[in-house]
Design a protein around this motif. Structure first.
Motif, short mmCIF file in Angstrom:
data_model
loop_
_atom_site.label_atom_id
_atom_site.label_comp_id
_atom_site.label_asym_id
_atom_site.label_seq_id
_atom_site.Cartn_x
_atom_site.Cartn_y
_atom_site.Cartn_z
N GLU A 145 0.84 -1.21 0.00
CA GLU A 145 0.00 0.00 0.00
C GLU A 145 0.87 1.26 0.00
O GLU A 145 0.57 2.22 -0.70
N SER A 146 1.99 1.23 0.74
CA SER A 146 2.82 2.45 0.75
C SER A 146 3.60 2.59 -0.56
O SER A 146 3.85 3.70 -1.02
N LEU A 147 3.97 1.47 -1.18
CA LEU A 147 4.73 1.56 -2.44
C LEU A 147 3.82 1.93 -3.61
O LEU A 147 4.22 2.67 -4.52
N PHE A 148 2.62 1.37 -3.60
CA PHE A 148 1.68 1.62 -4.71
C PHE A 148 0.41 2.24 -4.11
O PHE A 148 -0.62 1.57 -3.99
N PRO A 149 0.47 3.52 -3.70
CA PRO A 149 -0.66 4.12 -2.98
C PRO A 149 -1.93 4.14 -3.82
O PRO A 149 -1.88 4.28 -5.04
N SER A 150 -3.06 3.99 -3.11
CA SER A 150 -4.33 3.83 -3.83
C SER A 150 -4.78 5.11 -4.51
O SER A 150 -5.72 5.09 -5.30
#
Ligand SMILES: C[S@@+](CC[C@H](N)C(=O)[O-])C[C@H]1O[C@@H](n2cnc3c(N)ncnc32)[C@H](O)[C@@H]1O
Length: 242
Positions: A196-201
């Motif tokens: 989630e932190s690497l590929f934020p929504s």
């Protein structure tokens, strides 16, 4: 030395000294036990008419298999020696190989300008990068995807570290893994908890994720083939984030 040069030095040393002996490349599994399982997970999400870029393709074993399923496949690598091996051993009419450092977003942009939006396949690449470099790699990924591309990645999971500890304690260090360490390749840390932190929504849509494994070429005295705990994730870029 910049961190990018550190990767180039160690990986070029790794690939330029490989001899092609079976079992030498720890993760070099037959695609029937690697890209095929991955393809079943992401094929339904990816437009097969878009090119597919195999980022950090190594010697091209998986790339060559993926070329059977996409109109055009491009394997990219930081190591010129790996590119040369892939060109020699895994050529296909619709597959090509080239040097590209995933930590050079401008080069990723130049490739995007050449080929347009692309699907991306990444097997065991992000976890090789230091956490400080993940954001830059994901900038390159975003530029290559454009609006229509789909990313599939498979990386070692948080269960891999205890798995390796137990494996080494019970059976010693597999030679293929020893060779990785001899070339000063030190896996960074990445886990499914970082997704989630690497590929934020607000920039990426998560299309699927789950547990998996990365099959190796190492067989234990028990006859069992070593499969490292891994996770996969499938993403597309949010249109609003273009
Ligand atoms: C564990 S290997 C996996 C190779 C391939 N994906 C496979 O599954 O057979 C990791 C690969 O990432 C490549 N690599 C490491 N750093 C890179 C970078 N900054 N840019 C592009 N490739 C890189 C290495 O040369 C190596 O071939």
């Amino acid at each position: 030395m910049t961190s990018a040069n550190r990767y180039l030095t160690s990986w070029e040393s790794f690939w330029s000294t490989s001899t092609g002996t079976p079992g030498e490349i720890f993760w070099d599994a037959d695609p029937a036990h690697a890209a095929q399982q991955d393809l079943a997970l992401f094929q339904g999400h990816a437009d097969p008419q878009l090119p597919l870029v195999d980022l950090g393709c190594g010697n091209g074993t998986q790339t060559r298999f993926l070329a059977n399923h996409f109109a055009r496949v491009i394997g990219t690598e930081i190591s010129p020696a790996a590119v040369q091996i892939a060109q020699t051993k895994h050529a296909a009419p619709n597959a090509s190989y080239r040097v590209l450092d995933v930590l050079s977003p401008d080069d990723a942009q130049a490739l995007h300008e050449e080929i347009g939006d692309a699907n991306l396949y990444m097997r065991g690449v992000l976890h090789q990068l230091s956490p400080a470099d993940h954001e830059t790699a994901i900038e390159s990924i975003g530029r290559l995807l454009g609006t229509k591309g789909t990313l599939y990645l498979i990386e070692l999971s948080s269960a891999a570290e205890p798995f390796f500890a137990r494996l080494i304690q019970q059976h010693g260090l597999p030679p293929g893994l020893a060779r990785v360490f001899q070339h000063q390749i030190t896996p960074g840390l990445l886990s499914e908890k970082n997704l989630e932190s690497l590929f934020p929504s607000d920039r990426f849509t998560l299309l699927g994720t789950g547990q998996s494994h990365i099959q190796t070429v190492h067989t234990l005295p028990t006859g069992e083939v070593v499969k490292i705990p891994a996770f996969f994730a499938i993403f597309r870029k949010l249109r609003a984030a273009q």
